[in-house]
Scaffold this motif. Sequence first.
Motif, short mmCIF file in Angstrom:
data_model
loop_
_atom_site.label_atom_id
_atom_site.label_comp_id
_atom_site.label_asym_id
_atom_site.label_seq_id
_atom_site.Cartn_x
_atom_site.Cartn_y
_atom_site.Cartn_z
N LYS A 120 3.35 -1.84 32.31
CA LYS A 120 3.93 -0.84 33.19
C LYS A 120 5.12 -0.17 32.50
CE LYS A 120 5.69 -0.45 37.97
NZ LYS A 120 7.15 -0.48 37.79
N TRP A 121 5.93 -0.96 31.88
CA TRP A 121 7.12 -0.46 31.19
C TRP A 121 6.71 0.46 30.04
CZ3 TRP A 121 10.35 -3.67 27.27
CH2 TRP A 121 11.53 -2.99 26.94
N ILE A 122 5.76 0.01 29.24
CA ILE A 122 5.33 0.82 28.11
C ILE A 122 4.75 2.15 28.59
CG2 ILE A 122 3.64 0.95 26.23
CD1 ILE A 122 4.06 -2.10 25.85
N GLU A 123 3.97 2.06 29.66
CA GLU A 123 3.40 3.30 30.20
C GLU A 123 4.49 4.26 30.64
OE1 GLU A 123 0.61 2.46 33.35
OE2 GLU A 123 -0.55 1.21 31.96
N GLU A 124 5.54 3.71 31.20
CA GLU A 124 6.63 4.57 31.68
C GLU A 124 7.48 5.10 30.54
OE1 GLU A 124 8.59 1.94 34.30
OE2 GLU A 124 7.16 2.24 35.96
N GLY A 125 7.31 4.51 29.38
CA GLY A 125 8.05 5.00 28.23
C GLY A 125 9.19 4.08 27.86
N VAL A 126 9.26 3.70 26.61
CA VAL A 126 10.31 2.80 26.14
C VAL A 126 11.15 3.52 25.08
CG1 VAL A 126 8.92 0.76 26.61
CG2 VAL A 126 8.87 1.81 24.33
N THR A 127 12.36 3.07 24.89
CA THR A 127 13.22 3.64 23.85
C THR A 127 12.70 3.22 22.48
OG1 THR A 127 14.64 1.70 23.78
CG2 THR A 127 15.22 3.44 25.37
N PRO A 128 13.09 3.96 21.44
CA PRO A 128 12.68 3.53 20.09
C PRO A 128 13.13 2.11 19.78
CG PRO A 128 13.57 5.75 20.04
CD PRO A 128 13.82 5.23 21.43
N GLU A 129 14.32 1.76 20.21
CA GLU A 129 14.80 0.40 19.93
C GLU A 129 13.89 -0.64 20.59
OE1 GLU A 129 18.57 -0.60 21.59
OE2 GLU A 129 18.43 -2.67 20.86
N ALA A 130 13.54 -0.38 21.85
CA ALA A 130 12.64 -1.31 22.55
C ALA A 130 11.28 -1.32 21.87
CB ALA A 130 12.51 -0.92 24.01
N ALA A 131 10.80 -0.15 21.46
CA ALA A 131 9.49 -0.08 20.80
C ALA A 131 9.50 -0.94 19.53
CB ALA A 131 9.14 1.37 20.47
N ARG A 132 10.59 -0.84 18.78
CA ARG A 132 10.68 -1.66 17.55
C ARG A 132 10.65 -3.15 17.88
NH1 ARG A 132 14.08 2.47 15.74
NH2 ARG A 132 15.93 1.47 16.65
N ARG A 133 11.31 -3.48 18.95
CA ARG A 133 11.35 -4.90 19.27
C ARG A 133 10.01 -5.39 19.83
NH1 ARG A 133 16.40 -7.85 22.16
NH2 ARG A 133 17.56 -6.79 20.50
N ILE A 134 9.33 -4.50 20.57
CA ILE A 134 7.98 -4.87 21.03
C ILE A 134 7.08 -5.10 19.82
CG2 ILE A 134 5.92 -3.99 22.22
CD1 ILE A 134 7.89 -2.48 24.11
N GLU A 135 7.23 -4.21 18.85
CA GLU A 135 6.43 -4.39 17.61
C GLU A 135 6.74 -5.75 16.99
OE1 GLU A 135 3.50 -3.37 15.28
OE2 GLU A 135 4.21 -2.02 16.88
N LEU A 136 8.03 -6.12 16.97
CA LEU A 136 8.40 -7.43 16.46
C LEU A 136 7.72 -8.54 17.26
CD1 LEU A 136 10.18 -9.19 14.57
CD2 LEU A 136 12.01 -9.04 16.27
#
Lengths: 421, 421, 421, 421
Positions: A120-136
Amino acid sequence: MKNTLTDVSAGLGERFCSVRQQTETLCEPLTPEDMMVQSCPEASPAKWHLAHTTWFFETFLLSEFLPGYRPFHPDFYWLFNSYYNTVSEQPVKKLRASFSRPSLELILGYRRHVDAAMQKWIEEGVTPEAARRIELGLHHEQQHQELLAYDIKNAFWSNPLHPAYREGSLQSPSSASAMQWIGYEGGLVEIGHGGDGFCFDNEQPLHKVYLKPFELASRLVTCGEYLDFMRDGGYERAELWLSDGWDTVKAQGWRAPLYWFEAEGEWRVFTLRGAVALSAILATPVCHVSHYEADAFARWAGTRLPAEAEWEIAASGLPVEGNLLESEILHPTAAKTGEGLQQIFGDVWEWTASAYLGYPGYAALPGALGEYNGKFMSNQMVLRGGSAVTPESHIRSTYRNFFPPASRWQLCGVRLANRQE
Amino acid sequence: MKNTLTDVSAGLGERFCSVRQQTETLCEPLTPEDMMVQSCPEASPAKWHLAHTTWFFETFLLSEFLPGYRPFHPDFYWLFNSYYNTVSEQPVKKLRASFSRPSLELILGYRRHVDAAMQKWIEEGVTPEAARRIELGLHHEQQHQELLAYDIKNAFWSNPLHPAYREGSLQSPSSASAMQWIGYEGGLVEIGHGGDGFCFDNEQPLHKVYLKPFELASRLVTCGEYLDFMRDGGYERAELWLSDGWDTVKAQGWRAPLYWFEAEGEWRVFTLRGAVALSAILATPVCHVSHYEADAFARWAGTRLPAEAEWEIAASGLPVEGNLLESEILHPTAAKTGEGLQQIFGDVWEWTASAYLGYPGYAALPGALGEYNGKFMSNQMVLRGGSAVTPESHIRSTYRNFFPPASRWQLCGVRLANRQE
Amino acid sequence: MKNTLTDVSAGLGERFCSVRQQTETLCEPLTPEDMMVQSCPEASPAKWHLAHTTWFFETFLLSEFLPGYRPFHPDFYWLFNSYYNTVSEQPVKKLRASFSRPSLELILGYRRHVDAAMQKWIEEGVTPEAARRIELGLHHEQQHQELLAYDIKNAFWSNPLHPAYREGSLQSPSSASAMQWIGYEGGLVEIGHGGDGFCFDNEQPLHKVYLKPFELASRLVTCGEYLDFMRDGGYERAELWLSDGWDTVKAQGWRAPLYWFEAEGEWRVFTLRGAVALSAILATPVCHVSHYEADAFARWAGTRLPAEAEWEIAASGLPVEGNLLESEILHPTAAKTGEGLQQIFGDVWEWTASAYLGYPGYAALPGALGEYNGKFMSNQMVLRGGSAVTPESHIRSTYRNFFPPASRWQLCGVRLANRQE
Amino acid sequence: MKNTLTDVSAGLGERFCSVRQQTETLCEPLTPEDMMVQSCPEASPAKWHLAHTTWFFETFLLSEFLPGYRPFHPDFYWLFNSYYNTVSEQPVKKLRASFSRPSLELILGYRRHVDAAMQKWIEEGVTPEAARRIELGLHHEQQHQELLAYDIKNAFWSNPLHPAYREGSLQSPSSASAMQWIGYEGGLVEIGHGGDGFCFDNEQPLHKVYLKPFELASRLVTCGEYLDFMRDGGYERAELWLSDGWDTVKAQGWRAPLYWFEAEGEWRVFTLRGAVALSAILATPVCHVSHYEADAFARWAGTRLPAEAEWEIAASGLPVEGNLLESEILHPTAAKTGEGLQQIFGDVWEWTASAYLGYPGYAALPGALGEYNGKFMSNQMVLRGGSAVTPESHIRSTYRNFFPPASRWQLCGVRLANRQE
């Protein structure tokens, strides 16, 4: 700006689902009882891997970034912490075998709860910082997929009945392709990760190193070649071994790679597809050898192990393809005939002669995630290239894996480098 | 040609006598009973050091080069072998504490027998190859002089009465000179031993490395600075430690350097001159810290340990002088006020951030002497610069000492390097 | 009244000198270095035995009974305490190997100091209570004489050169006398010490036990008989062993008694007179076997070990004579041909089937001396009869020795009892 | 004759069903994952208990007595062997945690297979010898029911979430009834099993022992009394402890019974019904104490532990009733007010002062079943009377249980005996 983030999120959402699903797919052949087994101090139960990878997303993403996120269970933040002292105290590792509660069912519920919130969060859009950490977090989960495969292999090996994880036999040609030496000129080169894509902190910074000209073997050392080493007294000749290696050989009674055993007068090898005759897979790469064994083999062969910088220079620019997790073979396979470097990615992690230390100017991530890599830079050796249970999207030429030199429960093998004058 | 050899031998003979005598001088304060004690697994009894250094000359020189040489005792060739598997089997190390026979008197007879044969041979003239190996034997003996000092310190520490090895008090100024940062420009430089003089095989070959610009501290870390680290919770904060280091702290219950103890409400430090109040030596370099402690201290201070190449470039060209064995202080002393790098040679071995591995193209000596250094290139860290119990003629800027990272029974300390961007 | 006390003291003084001298006589073949060796966790250095036995008299007699007595050294009261928690803290046992200081010379001075004070006191007359305690101190010293012999044997065995403690060869007839069964009728009998003479608290009170009729073997089990057991697979057949015994056999790799070793194709036995061929002493009693081995042997032979009450009833009234310390043979010897029970006193301590527990109504001595026997009544088995290194004046039919069932470093052997219906 | 056998079989069949069912009833609160946990070296997973008790009937009854019986699975005869070396090699005990395969479902199928064959056979009539052995198998299963309860308690204790095995709280009066001394006259008495009913070999033969007059406490020692011992420094006073006990206290860091823990400033006790405040159960018997703790408590109280013969004489003739498994309380309860001996059967196993040894004339069962009891007669102490998880039909006054003196994971407690003059 919002759009851009959503765009990032779009690909991320798909990748999130795919990686998370992969972990559960790996568990499909397992019963709830299988997922309880912790058969050696290095291993964890499969159920714990399912929970801990989820804990990572809940702890470092949802709880930190999403105001009002409600944790699935009040005790899970410490119960499934592995080693992040900055987050909380943790249960002693060996206790993981006592986690019959929470049940597998509850752990799967935990995964669904966290996955739903993440998606749900990803669909709503995440910040680049959060995206990097999700990738981690996704790379973290892929590392645990690999560990899960090693751990269940050890669990089934420990079971006196030696059950197979998957059905189906391993295929192998009767002989290996000839080994050739590939030359590189060295000089003042750059290694480390410098691009935009994801990497771990230990791959940075990009930095210069000076290399003398060197040669690498075109393929991995095979079971057949390793058997020659054994037959030539490899495990009985102190002069071939590092001192710590020789002590380990004697203390552990090693006389062959892990998972090799003698039955009815022949060597057999336990794999994720059950036991096979060694004679049927002589052309495949030897695996489950420690750094000590890799080093002794290289010395016996009048060669040496490559430095990690040599390996990286050679691998740099090669396509990431090979016998990786997606091939579903789950065991190294014989090298194809052909020119140039073979088997660089996949098959087995390749022991290098390099100790696992920080690159010049290395800085760990700030906060708890700084415990991810940096604190293990002691008494470990670098391995390169991924194995037959490494996901393809997880590996790259700058990737630095690391294990203590006596470790054997991973798919580790040997590529030789030519001795220098 | 004969003349040349004799000339070489002339200086060699004098040096041989001097080094051999030094070992016995170190034993002067000891009784035959003191020389039996082996108080930890790393240590050996002083009597064993007397015998083993003699064994080196008998085994690798007299028996090999002198036709008709008659060994002093038929069992000594295996009894006093330390770890040369190529020569013979060896008694398990801990058994050395049971060698009440041969008596000290017989061991001293052994020394006289071997010394006489060596001196006669040297006087008659030895080949360059033999001269090089005699030099190796002398450096070997100097290493054991240093070990002997460490071992007897530990022996007297283990004795509940805490006897002193030598009388006399340690002097120290009340405060240390200010620490300054000395800058170096780095670049593509050369390290390793390239000249004509003696060096160990692990110092070769001379080779290029690339270094970023760096800064080293002008002096060693002091006891006072280390006490600040302790008072700031140094031993209780996991985030300051390597993972293996933190495990060691907890398993061993470390809360201060080795030989520090609390008595009547103050810290005291056991030295070769008995126990002294820590408050009296705050300006002297901290010693008997492990690599883990050195690394944690550096992290706490927002700095790092130097790479061995950085240290060598900085030390290169500096005169070999300092608080070494010949000063007879037997303990590190406070840095002098002054410009530039202080305390590079002597005082304490300085832990580096470099793992002990072979230089590119490293080749061990042929034969049994190849076991001297190469087989220990695993799980150890490099230390540089010598200590207050290192003979002056034994140390140089290219010298690579090595210990496992948890070691504390040697005179090991800390020089900081500045963090890089 | 004074006169009577002096009379008692007269005999006591002579016995005091004689026992104290015996300890030093045992040390005559030893060098100061020999007296430093502590070769296994059970053992103590000979020098420590010299000091601790002296400590007993200083602590429990001189300091307690003689007003104004000045201790020889301010630290000895805790330094040479073995295990009397009520007296003081003690150094950890394994540290005794680090006591190079105080020197042997100082320890001998300690003995002279205490002996002089004791002799003067005894001459002046002591109270009956003091006399009883002196007697206890002398028996304590005799126990340490026996331990000293065991410990030095182990020390010399640990020394790779296997030196002999005493010169001279062991004599043995070529075959043993026939073993016969001696019958006893049992019934309601009394065991324990009831007379006036000295005994330890664990021999009291005299009490009734009921015994079924039983039979004891006329002599000890010989080396030859034990070799038959070994050749019949004694150490490979689980069904012959207690479960703990079988675990010990596997964990320790036992395949023969302690001090038996194979060399050049034959079994040899290390003794206080050096190594001898087993074939030369087949008729002598087997020794250095654990309770587990004694029990397994008895089971293999279709017999059992005697209960301690059976042994005591059989031994009661027999003269205290045999191959004891005074024979100076220091090793068990073959049984003489003859009627009746042989080898009851001396040769080897005989393992019984009885656990070491307090007799009904047992009460330990008051105060610190209560730690002498009572606190060891757990996990130990009773042995009877003394050995070839037990002083004659030390042993009696009610004497209860005790060792953990896995112990082998004492002179322990086997007498069989016939199985009962 | 056939008829008689059928008659015997009739009762036997019912008892067989009832005991076998009881094991499965105990597992009802458990998930397949719970039944995998093996949380300490003494314990086994619940699934293993289900299988091993079945193995007993298959191995010692069906395979031996029924011609043509077809084993359920070709590997189970060795896979589920516990320690019967005469039957087969066995997997190392700690491996039982890796037995995820065979699945719980298959193990339950194994039980049904064996139960069906057993029931058919019993219905058809069995010989008296077979009936006796079936009875042995049922008692064996009851012992494992008790172990299963201990093991699952430890498993849930090891789980950091501390789950409860059963819901419902424990009831206890606020204070215990007064402890009284019950006198017995002793004399020449008989103990051991002499009747027709079932008993283990270690209860035989019936034999005479002589006892002095003695007194036993009317009830068990309570948690409140044990807390007094703790508050009086019980765990800090060496003089109260056997030497081995004191070593264990220090090595294990014991300072309270097993399962007692401090939380928020008060002592709490973990039970099969979860954690309860100690203050709520002060009047209940203390449990999960070792022999060492029982012995130290008795010494502190100026009393002693009873000899097993004393206990048996006192219990002889009393009805087998009390807080046993059938009460479903699963924890000891406070003594009822009343005259005479209370709590003899059930509540807790009572440590005696007697070592576990064979009675005079003891003979183990022939063959593999001889390994049942006899081989454990070393380093263990006798306990009497059964516990709150002992089935009523399993216990009797001659029953000899045995555990090593440091064991605490069973329901063991303390009854005092009065010191004798």
